[in-house]
Write a protein that holds these residues in place. Sequence first.
Motif, PDB file in Angstrom:
ATOM      1  N   ARG A 267    -146.823  49.996 -40.888  1.00 17.32           N
ATOM      2  CA  ARG A 267    -145.506  49.590 -40.658  1.00 17.32           C
ATOM      3  C   ARG A 267    -144.698  50.375 -41.780  1.00 17.32           C
ATOM      4  O   ARG A 267    -143.653  51.286 -41.933  1.00 17.32           O
ATOM      5  CB  ARG A 267    -145.200  48.313 -41.131  1.00 17.32           C
ATOM      6  CG  ARG A 267    -143.175  47.931 -41.154  1.00 17.32           C
ATOM      7  CD  ARG A 267    -143.067  46.323 -41.335  1.00 17.32           C
ATOM      8  NE  ARG A 267    -144.211  45.969 -40.296  1.00 17.32           N
ATOM      9  CZ  ARG A 267    -144.832  44.433 -40.024  1.00 17.32           C
ATOM     10  NH1 ARG A 267    -145.130  44.320 -41.828  1.00 17.32           N
ATOM     11  NH2 ARG A 267    -144.976  44.367 -38.845  1.00 17.32           N
ATOM     12  N   PRO A 268    -145.325  50.728 -43.485  1.00 22.42           N
ATOM     13  CA  PRO A 268    -144.059  51.395 -44.634  1.00 22.42           C
ATOM     14  C   PRO A 268    -144.332  52.999 -44.503  1.00 22.42           C
ATOM     15  O   PRO A 268    -143.528  53.432 -44.779  1.00 22.42           O
ATOM     16  CB  PRO A 268    -145.495  51.263 -45.537  1.00 22.42           C
ATOM     17  CG  PRO A 268    -146.647  49.571 -45.205  1.00 22.42           C
ATOM     18  CD  PRO A 268    -146.391  50.346 -43.824  1.00 22.42           C
ATOM     19  N   PHE A 269    -145.123  53.299 -43.597  1.00 23.74           N
ATOM     20  CA  PHE A 269    -145.875  54.699 -42.922  1.00 23.74           C
ATOM     21  C   PHE A 269    -144.467  55.047 -42.140  1.00 23.74           C
ATOM     22  O   PHE A 269    -143.941  56.178 -42.442  1.00 23.74           O
ATOM     23  CB  PHE A 269    -146.751  55.018 -42.653  1.00 23.74           C
ATOM     24  CG  PHE A 269    -148.148  55.349 -43.393  1.00 23.74           C
ATOM     25  CD1 PHE A 269    -147.969  55.566 -44.745  1.00 23.74           C
ATOM     26  CD2 PHE A 269    -148.728  54.264 -44.058  1.00 23.74           C
ATOM     27  CE1 PHE A 269    -148.900  56.184 -45.300  1.00 23.74           C
ATOM     28  CE2 PHE A 269    -149.787  53.621 -44.604  1.00 23.74           C
ATOM     29  CZ  PHE A 269    -149.733  54.689 -46.167  1.00 23.74           C
ATOM     30  N   LYS A 270    -143.758  54.163 -41.261  1.00 20.47           N
ATOM     31  CA  LYS A 270    -142.676  53.989 -40.067  1.00 20.47           C
ATOM     32  C   LYS A 270    -141.369  54.982 -40.822  1.00 20.47           C
ATOM     33  O   LYS A 270    -141.590  55.893 -40.077  1.00 20.47           O
ATOM     34  CB  LYS A 270    -142.731  53.282 -39.612  1.00 20.47           C
ATOM     35  CG  LYS A 270    -143.981  52.492 -38.725  1.00 20.47           C
ATOM     36  CD  LYS A 270    -143.583  51.950 -37.353  1.00 20.47           C
ATOM     37  CE  LYS A 270    -144.940  51.773 -36.876  1.00 20.47           C
ATOM     38  NZ  LYS A 270    -144.821  49.873 -35.509  1.00 20.47           N
ATOM     39  N   LYS A 271    -141.205  55.327 -41.828  1.00 21.54           N
ATOM     40  CA  LYS A 271    -139.657  55.125 -41.883  1.00 21.54           C
ATOM     41  C   LYS A 271    -139.574  56.522 -42.702  1.00 21.54           C
ATOM     42  O   LYS A 271    -138.933  57.342 -42.723  1.00 21.54           O
ATOM     43  CB  LYS A 271    -139.475  54.757 -43.878  1.00 21.54           C
ATOM     44  CG  LYS A 271    -140.474  54.813 -44.578  1.00 21.54           C
ATOM     45  CD  LYS A 271    -139.631  53.837 -46.467  1.00 21.54           C
ATOM     46  CE  LYS A 271    -140.795  54.621 -47.302  1.00 21.54           C
ATOM     47  NZ  LYS A 271    -140.197  53.164 -48.146  1.00 21.54           N
ATOM     48  N   PHE A 272    -141.384  57.619 -42.857  1.00 19.97           N
ATOM     49  CA  PHE A 272    -141.771  58.675 -43.005  1.00 19.97           C
ATOM     50  C   PHE A 272    -141.293  59.633 -41.560  1.00 19.97           C
ATOM     51  O   PHE A 272    -142.111  61.078 -41.553  1.00 19.97           O
ATOM     52  CB  PHE A 272    -142.745  58.925 -43.643  1.00 19.97           C
ATOM     53  CG  PHE A 272    -142.990  58.451 -45.076  1.00 19.97           C
ATOM     54  CD1 PHE A 272    -141.925  59.320 -45.969  1.00 19.97           C
ATOM     55  CD2 PHE A 272    -143.138  57.229 -45.517  1.00 19.97           C
ATOM     56  CE1 PHE A 272    -141.830  58.425 -47.284  1.00 19.97           C
ATOM     57  CE2 PHE A 272    -143.476  56.855 -46.888  1.00 19.97           C
ATOM     58  CZ  PHE A 272    -142.148  57.872 -47.979  1.00 19.97           C
ATOM     59  N   GLY A 273    -141.747  58.645 -40.382  1.00 19.34           N
ATOM     60  CA  GLY A 273    -141.748  58.811 -39.143  1.00 19.34           C
ATOM     61  C   GLY A 273    -143.217  58.854 -38.662  1.00 19.34           C
ATOM     62  O   GLY A 273    -143.314  60.195 -37.498  1.00 19.34           O
TER      63      GLY A 273
END
Length: 274
Positions: A267-273
């Motif tokens: 989840r935390p990495f999804k903001k970076f696509g």
Amino acid sequence: MAQYETLIYEQAADKVMRLTLNRPERLNAMSLELLAEFDQVMDEFENDAGASVLIIRGAGRAFSAGYDLEDTQFSGSGFRVATDRRAMHRLATHWLRLFDLPKPTIAQVHGYCVAGATELAGHCDIAFAAHDAIFGNPAGRVLGILPTMGMWPALMGPRRTKEYFFTGDTFSGKQAEQWGLVNRAFPPAQLEAATLEYASRAAMVPLELLSLHKAAVNRYLEVMSIRAAEQSACDLDVIAHQTEAVRNWVKLCREKGLREALEERDRPFKKFGL
């Protein structure tokens, strides 16, 4: 040829055999049963005087999503150092068996080739990939070291390896070609035909010479201490499993299930696509 539950082993062309990982409903995640059957196929292929080259691919949408975590100690009660170390070294021995086969092997990669699947592809002699194949080790975000490092340091260098090990980011088959992790990348529709065409040409060379070509190049890697490096990575993986971060994630798996634990990991990495 023997019949297998999780694999399809068949002849693809003259002197060319094809092994298909056949758990498409699980994205060909490698269960303990699959790994055991894989060992049997390696024996069958090596002992077949009429077989010179082996193509390895996956059924369905992916080459493989890695190890089946629901079928291993990762979703159990945690890690005990001695048993964990034995398990990690067995994995390294398993993939070095593939590396040591006296006949050429070719990974035909489409879809996901992540986590443990990169160890399979990395220990093949040749790797061809679809342009849109997806490589990476997202498991490294919370689960430890890739036990054999997938041969990444030797194939695409230490800096690139660190870049993608540190974050668990993924990269494409086209990028894998540019960085030396795979030999060539093809449009998805051309991958199977291109792989079989190369395998058929290689199989025209006498097997004795193919074996010697492979042995000569492998010896180069052995002089670079590839075996010692993989054994060391296994031990570092065991140490990683004793860290608070990994223990907390294993606990989360037990409490909420693997799917939710994986979603929380990423989840935390999804903001970076990613």
